[in-house]
Scaffold this motif. Structure first.
Motif, PDB file in Angstrom:
ATOM      1  N   VAL A  31       0.906  -1.258   0.115  1.00 60.64           N
ATOM      2  CA  VAL A  31      -0.115   0.147  -0.042  1.00 60.64           C
ATOM      3  C   VAL A  31       0.683   1.286  -0.109  1.00 60.64           C
ATOM      4  O   VAL A  31       1.719   1.310   0.632  1.00 60.64           O
ATOM      5  N   GLU A  32       0.506   1.956  -0.890  1.00 59.25           N
ATOM      6  CA  GLU A  32       1.510   3.258  -1.015  1.00 59.25           C
ATOM      7  C   GLU A  32       0.426   4.603  -0.779  1.00 59.25           C
ATOM      8  O   GLU A  32      -0.553   4.756  -1.467  1.00 59.25           O
ATOM      9  N   SER A  33       1.201   5.530  -0.106  1.00 59.65           N
ATOM     10  CA  SER A  33       0.402   6.731  -0.037  1.00 59.65           C
ATOM     11  C   SER A  33       0.891   7.931  -0.826  1.00 59.65           C
ATOM     12  O   SER A  33       2.107   7.820  -1.183  1.00 59.65           O
ATOM     13  N   SER A  41      -4.861  13.536   0.351  1.00 58.37           N
ATOM     14  CA  SER A  41      -3.991  12.139   0.175  1.00 58.37           C
ATOM     15  C   SER A  41      -4.763  11.045  -0.083  1.00 58.37           C
ATOM     16  O   SER A  41      -6.139  11.050   0.038  1.00 58.37           O
ATOM     17  N   GLU A  43      -4.588   6.499  -1.203  1.00 58.25           N
ATOM     18  CA  GLU A  43      -3.872   5.331  -1.030  1.00 58.25           C
ATOM     19  C   GLU A  43      -3.734   4.472  -2.630  1.00 58.25           C
ATOM     20  O   GLU A  43      -4.977   4.632  -2.775  1.00 58.25           O
TER      21      GLU A  43
END
Length: 989
Positions: A31-33, A41, A43
């Motif tokens: 999982v990348e933010s 923001s 994910e």
């Protein structure tokens, strides 16, 4: 069956399993933010083929965004984590009530004078509390009459269906909602250019609840309750849940609620529920379609981001004790007998979920599962299958079966349990797990390219608190399960811990009959609008330009070496293909053809048994089919492009080398006979099959032109096999949708060998439509509601009428804001479902039909018929509603895109009508210039004064035949006669 089941597995079923994975897998699905251009923001998940961006706004709202540019539309869902599980015990059905009322507007939407209307609505709320507390029947009735009286006054200040009018004006489709145990979900599919207006409207709707026009909507819910009482499948399902969950609301609180609670609602409770759970940190918005990520989330944040966050405390629900011995239930009703067996499991986010999903597919995948091969393929039962369901607290694995003639329900039960025993003993081949996972992946790929299916997966993930990364890697996790692990699970899970529910034929003594309350029709004020709607309609969206198809350009053509024409369209999205060999003949040419085609399902060849053929196709990830309709027959394949040559080779082998089997044929005939007997116990089949066909054609119809049982029994199976083999010798054409047309042509040239001279088709049977009018065809059926279908034969098809009929249907008879729906349901509360349409023919030489439908309590039928006939004689005219219908129709056409394989199939449909181009362009331009006068002229020419045949199904003891006699000569029809079936006692065994 297979595709429906996999759809349930991949959308309704939540795919998640907490387990340790290898580091490489964890990294692959990391999982990348991120932050977008607005600083918001979100994910993403590595290797996510859906491209999901998951946002969480400051107020807690979850927003799921994904792109799909197939059409300029966006599938929208607004999901609330609250359903019937949270209904107060004394107010079951409340969450479902609330779902209906969220469509009724706010203090701005749907009101002409909020201050005056509110005074009446407050009084109505107080009266309902008094009504609920009152035990004296006479005083309760007096209070209800007062509610009716005040409701009429309140309706002077309300506008019915304003929300639906506004969504329709956007060009939205699929406007609806549903409630279940843990969820309430609101749905629209909107043109992409209308996103801003839609968000503003929905923000207003979800910011406030106003319970206007409540008592008429309550009657609609009663009618929905009655429809449930007439649905034996629902009754069996409810009994199964009661057995599985003797304490939990899953089994103890049905979504529709119980009759006593429906009769005694509390508006205070409904408002409290809305205020408690309809808050942004308990909701999600799902948008999948033609969108720009940054622009879209900014618009969502500017609207829904302003809703106020509240603390949400979900109630603690009862726990269930283990089931240690079989629980037995029975339900009764008029439909054919069946049985279900269900095992209770853990819910989503548990180990049971992954293992039970895999076990289910090993048992039944529509092709090569144990139940598929051992019961359905061998025709040991009439029908059998299984399906898993996973909810937040628990899940269940349900098995169902229908008996053959002379077979008991207990015999079906034992056969189903025997297949589970085979699973427990590991009596399935080692390659099955890989094949099952590939099958799921194939179906998942198909779903990912469908915006509605993908959006459904997203909202399910939200409702079930699922981590999307674990859903993305779910199929990889399945691959890691060994056969021994699955067998161990089966032995641990499937014991004598099941609930068995017998659906028997007979009188249901639990039926609740509901009195007609005699509601005074309320004002719908269709010629008026709120200030909010006036302002809303002034907002201009960037116009969306329609796009039309040049069929001759889009559908490319080639030829095989043998001269057969191949039409093709390239699949630009994935490596799936669909190959169809088309014969322009069907059962109209020879009524034995459909029987022959169906028989092929159960035959082997000189090389494979019937079961082995299923397995071989399943290994390849290929589905094959041979089917015959009235006018066309198809032989086809679809699946993974890389396996097309092998799949076609196998198909041609089966086609050329099938061997007749007398035992299989005898069972096949028995199955047809039992299927006919079962079919005539289904009210929908009687109304839309038997009665409607008789209303159109009388005795000479396709439906009645069937092979009698003794004819079936006298056929030599070799004759049927020869018929199917001989198909290859007739004129034919091919359609291919996929990549690499050259490879497909090579496979066809290699495997599809036909004679140089192909045979012409025999002349088809002709079925003449009879004139309508003066006839009422009635079938007696044990049911709570009564259903009526009005049918009038119109003039032959004319392409130039398609524009007017499309606009007429939008304005008059279809949708929640149509004239018919407003008058019969919203104003008079006479039916749950009512519609009317001008139905264009499917062939250029056939007639168009005027149709209307009412589904209502028998004691409301006379009023409902009177209301419908008045509408069909004198169309109410409302200029503002006409303009809204016109705008909605134009926007729907502008947003419509015909793509992929649909280009070919839509062109096929048009050619049957004698149309050789995309006639939507002509329709669009015609509708742009239409006026209310044009619609009036269309109505007066094509609708007004038509003579109807009326088809009615209902309980003879409840029907008011005096009212039916006013419509024409009432003839009670024998169901066997409608379908031209022999009486069971006349069949020679």
């Amino acid at each position: 069956m297979k595709h429906l089941k996999v759809l349930l597995l991949l959308t309704v079923v939540a795919f998640f399993y907490n387990c340790k994975t290898e580091k490489s897998t964890e990294l692959a699905y990391a999982v990348e933010s991120h932050n977008d251009a607005n600083g918001i923001s979100y994910e993403t998940v590595g290797n996510d083929p859906t491209g999901l961006r998951l946002y969480t706004l400051d107020n807690g709202l979850k927003v799921y965004l994904s792109k799909n540019n197939d059409e300029p539309k966006i599938q929208t869902y607004i999901a609330v984590r609250a359903g019937s599980n949270y209904d107060p015990k004394e107010s079951t059905g409340l969450a479902h009530y609330l779902e209906h009322m969220v469509f009724k507007g706010t203090s701005k939407i749907g009101t002409l004078d909020w201050e005056k209307e509110k005074q009446h609505l407050d009084q109505i709320s107080i009266l309902y509390e008094q009504h609920r507390a009152e035990n004296n029947p006479a005083k309760k009735l007096e209070l209800y009459k007062k509610i009716d009286e005040v409701s009429l006054e309140a309706s002077k200040y309300s506008v019915a269906n304003e929300y639906d009018k506004m969504t329709s004006s956007l060009g939205a489709t699929g406007t609806n909602a549903h409630t279940w145990f843990e969820e309430t979900v609101y749905k629209n599919k909107i043109p992409a250019n209308e996103l801003g207006k839609w968000l503003a409207l929905e923000k207003e709707r979800f910011g406030e609840l106003v319970l206007r026009l409540f008592h008429t909507e309550l009657e609609a819910v009663f009618e929905e309750f009655n429809r449930g009482q007439d649905n034996d499948g629902r009754k069996r399902y409810a009994a199964m849940l009661r057995g599985l969950f003797p304490n939990h609301p899953y089994g103890q609180q049905s979504t529709i609620g119980i009759a006593e609670h429906l009769k005694n609602p509390s508006l205070v409770d409904i408002n409290n529920y809305f205020n408690k759970y309809y808050v942004p940190n308990n909701m999600a918005m799902v948008l999948v379609g033609d969108l720009d990520f940054d622009e879209t989330i900014n618009k969502v944040n500017e609207t829904f981001g302003k809703l106020k966050k509240k603390e949400v405390i979900h109630p603690t629900l009862p726990k269930e004790e283990p089931i240690t011995s079989p629980v037995i239930n029975e339900v009764f009703g008029p439909t054919a007998e069946s049985i279900s067996i269900a095992f209770r499991s853990q819910g989503v986010n548990t180990e049971d979920q992954k293992l039970m999903t895999l076990a289910d597919m090993i048992l039944a995948n529509g092709n090569a599962g144990l139940i598929d091969l051992n019961l359905n393929q061998k025709q040991i039962v009439q029908r059998a299958g299984c399906s898993p369901t996973f909810l937040n607290d628990y899940g269940y694995h349900s098995f169902s079966g229908s008996p053959k003639e002379g077979q008991s329900l207990d015999e079906v039960k034992d056969l189903l349990l025997a297949q589970i025993e085979k699973l427990k003993k590991g009596e399935f081949e080692d390659w099955m797990i890989d094949a099952v996972v590939n099958d799921l992946k194939l179906s998942q790929t198909q779903q990912y390219e469908n915006s509605t299916a993908l959006a459904s997966m997203y909202y399910n993930a939200f409702i079930h608190h699922e981590d999307w990364a674990n859903k993305v890697k779910f199929l990889d996790d399945l691959k890691k399960i060994s056969k021994q692990e699955l067998v161990d699970f089966a032995n641990r899970f499937y014991k004598d811990n099941y609930v068995v529910t017998y659906k028997r034929q007979g009188e249901d003594k639990s039926i609740v009959k509901v009195a007609n309350p005699g509601i005074t029709p309320v004002h719908v004020n269709r010629d008026k609008s709120s200030q909010y709607m006036q302002d809303f309609n002034k907002i201009q969206s960037e116009p969306l330009q329609p796009k039309f198809v040049d069929y001759k350009k889009e559908i490319k053509a080639s030829k095989l070496d043998n001269g057969i024409e191949v039409s093709y369209i390239e699949n630009e999205l994935n490596d799936l293909f669909d190959l169809n060999i088309i014969f322009d003949m069907g059962s109209d040419n020879d009524k034995k053809l459909g029987i022959a085609v169906g028989y092929m399902e159960y035959l082997g060849t000189d090389k494979y048994t019937a079961e082995e053929i299923k397995k071989e196709f399943y290994k390849l990830g290929i589905d094959y089919y041979v089917n015959s309709g009235a006018e066309k027959s198809y032989v086809g394949l679809n699946g993974l492009k890389e396996n097309l040559p092998k799949g076609l080779e196998l198909l041609e082998h089966v086609w050329s080398n099938a061997i007749p089997n007398q035992e299989a044929y005898d069972s096949y005939v028995d199955q047809i006979i039992k299927g006919r007997q079962n079919g005539k116990t289904q009210k929908g089949n009687i109304l839309y099959g038997g009665l409607m066909n008789y209303g159109k054609y009388g005795e000479n119809s396709r439906l009645r032109n069937i092979m009698q049982v003794n004819e079936l029994k006298s056929i030599n199976p070799q004759q049927l096999v020869d018929m199917v083999k001989d198909l290859k010798n007739y004129k034919q054409r091919i359609f291919y949708y996929g990549k690499d047309i050259d490879a497909a042509l090579t496979a066809l040239n290699t495997n599809h060998i036909v004679p140089s001279e192909l045979k012409n088709y025999s002349e088809p049977m002709v079925y003449n439509e009879k004139e309508t009018g003066g006839n009422v065809y009635f079938v007696d059926f044990d049911m709570v509601q009564s259903e009526m279908l009005f049918l009038a034969k119109g003039e032959p098809f004319k392409a130039e009428n398609m524009a007017a009929s499309t606009l007429f249907n939008t304005y008059f008879g279809g949708g929640l804001s149509s004239i018919v729906f407003q008058e019969i349901r919203e104003s008079k509360s006479l039916a749950y479902s009512a519609w009317s349409s001008y139905s264009n023919a499917s062939k250029k030489d056939d007639s168009n039909y005027v149709m209307a439908y009412i589904g209502t309590q028998a004691n409301k039928m006379p009023q409902a018929v009177e209301a419908m006939m008045e509408l069909m004689t004198n169309m109410p005219e409302a200029e503002e509603q006409f303009n809204a219908a016109k705008e909605a129709t134009l926007k729907k056409l502008a947003a419509q895109r015909i793509t992929k394989s649909n280009i070919f199939w839509n062109y096929e449909r048009l050619q049957k009508l004698g149309i050789d181009n995309d006639n939507r362009e002509e329709m669009y331009n015609t509708i742009k210039d239409m006026t209310m006068e044009d619609l009036r002229n269309f109505f007066n020419t094509n609708i007004k004064g038509e003579n109807y045949n009326v088809m009615v199904i209902g309980n003879k003891n409840d029907i008011d035949f005096n009212s039916l006699n006013k419509l024409g000569k009432v003839q009670e029809m024998d169901v066997d006669y409608l379908f031209n079936y022999e009486k069971p006692e006349d069949i020679k065994l």
